[in-house]
Design an enzyme around this catalytic site. Structure first.
Site, PDB file in Angstrom:
ATOM      1  N   SER A 104      -3.299  -5.273   3.316  1.00 49.37           N
ATOM      2  CA  SER A 104      -3.721  -4.661   4.575  1.00 49.37           C
ATOM      3  C   SER A 104      -3.497  -5.641   5.730  1.00 49.37           C
ATOM      4  O   SER A 104      -2.396  -6.187   5.846  1.00 49.37           O
ATOM      5  CB  SER A 104      -5.185  -4.218   4.434  1.00 49.37           C
ATOM      6  OG  SER A 104      -5.539  -3.364   5.481  1.00 49.37           O
ATOM      7  N   ASP A 224      -2.281   6.943   1.810  1.00 52.47           N
ATOM      8  CA  ASP A 224      -3.037   5.745   2.183  1.00 52.47           C
ATOM      9  C   ASP A 224      -4.299   6.074   2.992  1.00 52.47           C
ATOM     10  O   ASP A 224      -5.374   5.545   2.736  1.00 52.47           O
ATOM     11  CB  ASP A 224      -2.123   4.814   2.977  1.00 52.47           C
ATOM     12  CG  ASP A 224      -2.790   3.510   3.326  1.00 52.47           C
ATOM     13  OD1 ASP A 224      -2.697   2.571   2.523  1.00 52.47           O
ATOM     14  OD2 ASP A 224      -3.446   3.437   4.389  1.00 52.47           O
ATOM     15  N   HIS A 279      -5.986   3.815   0.650  1.00 50.58           N
ATOM     16  CA  HIS A 279      -5.888   2.442   1.156  1.00 50.58           C
ATOM     17  C   HIS A 279      -6.761   1.444   0.396  1.00 50.58           C
ATOM     18  O   HIS A 279      -6.339   0.330   0.108  1.00 50.58           O
ATOM     19  CB  HIS A 279      -6.233   2.408   2.650  1.00 50.58           C
ATOM     20  CG  HIS A 279      -5.914   1.094   3.277  1.00 50.58           C
ATOM     21  ND1 HIS A 279      -4.618   0.649   3.443  1.00 50.58           N
ATOM     22  CD2 HIS A 279      -6.715   0.113   3.732  1.00 50.58           C
ATOM     23  CE1 HIS A 279      -4.638  -0.551   3.992  1.00 50.58           C
ATOM     24  NE2 HIS A 279      -5.890  -0.907   4.176  1.00 50.58           N
TER      25      HIS A 279
END
Ligand SMILES: *[C@@H]1O[C@H](CO)[C@@H](O)[C@H](O)[C@H]1NC(C)=O
Ligand SMILES: *[C@@H]1O[C@H](CO)[C@@H](O)[C@H](O)[C@H]1NC(C)=O
Ligand SMILES: *[C@@H]1O[C@H](CO)[C@@H](O)[C@H](O)[C@H]1NC(C)=O
Length: 298
Positions: A104, A224, A279
């Protein structure tokens, strides 16, 4: 006269051989440096560490325990200064180089580490669902920071001196205000050679630093739910109509400004696109690890 060796010596011989094999296997894997994401800490990435040591026993894994939780909002250049001080000794000790994984926001930090370090020995850089070409979306952490703010309005905060004091502001990429992005984005615009500012002229060494990588692996997928557009994980970004421009259509790629095209044409730019992964689950999914990450950690 044949003299039989005492059993204890034989056992010692065998255990020496076993140790030797283990040592050879261990030496085979380069150390791995892991940079966590926004509002995370090193412990949150324990699944990833477990996968690495399960499939590649003996690998040294350094998950940076820096800028945890709210500290992850600190501006990215400041984070990078500290991270460089922590990673330099790991790299110096690793004669055969290291691998780097950024998850990330950690991937855009990792990208900065690769591009701006003239003496890095990072072999493979893996960006695990990272906003590599910016973020433009209402996501939970932004709503939490600025309740009721719409993504269309956030440029008024992020494209100011104050807004750049938030890490997200550093890679906020609003396609409706490209000039303000190029004027204000302290970090992403600089790494992309998109900054209009004199103090962020793109040094040619940054391209060489990216090209020292043996491989760059970009991992992301359509489910995601946080990175917006999700293709930013593969260097895509929105145009004015909020349609996604894929990496290979970008000027930065076509003019090979930062080195992406050369990496690609030499077979060193790899992509994994995996549907069905939210995610928060990228680093917990063993299939993702085995298919997209493990082959690069040798
Ligand atoms: C990093 O290390 C250098 C040299 O030791 C030092 O001058 C600098 O203050 C350190 N920076 C950070 C942010 O820790
Ligand atoms: C960066 O962008 C400027 C302006 O578009 C261009 O002149 C320069 O050649 C680019 N730098 C690199 C390394 O391509
Ligand atoms: C990991 O991701 C794959 C691909 O989307 C999915 O099929 C699988 O169920 C996931 N595994 C776990 C444990 O969530």
């Amino acid at each position: 006269v044949t003299e039989k060796r005492p059993i204890s010596i034989r056992i010692r011989c065998i255990s020496t051989i076993v140790l030797l094999f283990q040592a050879i296997k261990t030496f085979g894997y380069k150390p791995v440096i892991v940079v966590h994401g926004i509002l995370d800490d090193a412990k949150d990435l324990s699944h990833l560490t477990k996968f690495i040591t399960k499939h590649h026993p003996g690998t040294e894994v350094h998950t940076l325990d820096l800028f945890d939780h709210y500290h992850s909002f600190i501006p990215l250049w400041d984070q990078l200064d500290t991270i460089k001080n922590f990673t330099a000794p790991i790299m110096q000790k690793a004669k055969d180089g290291v691998h780097l994984i950024g998850y990330s926001q950690g991937g855009i930090v990792g990208r900065g580490l690769v591009q701006t370090s003239n003496d890095h020995n990072i072999h493979n850089f893996i960006a695990l669902s990272s906003p590599l070409n910016g973020q433009f979306g209402d996501t939970s952490f932004i709503n939490w920071l600025f309740p009721s703010a719409l993504k269309e309005e956030l440029y008024k905060i992020f494209y100011t001196h104050y807004g750049q004091l938030w890490s997200i502001g550093n890679y906020w990429k609003d396609p409706h205000h490209p000039l303000m992005y190029r004027q204000y984005s302290d970090y992403l615009a600089a790494l992309n050679n998109e900054s209009l500012r004199e103090d962020f002229k793109f040094p040619s060494s940054w391209k060489g630093n990216l090209l020292r990588l043996k491989n760059m692996m970009l991992i992301g997928g359509p489910d995601d739910g946080v990175i917006a557009p999700w293709q930013s994980a593969h260097f895509g970004c929105y145009n004015k109509e909020e349609k996604v421009i894929p990496m290979r259509k970008l000027q930065m790629y076509q003019k090979d400004e930062i080195g992406l095209k050369t990496l690609d044409e030499t077979g060193r730019l790899q992509e994994c696109t995996i549907p069905g992964v939210h995610h928060t689950l990228w680093h917990k999914n063993e299939t993702v690890f085995l298919d997209c990450i493990a082959p690069l950690l040798t």
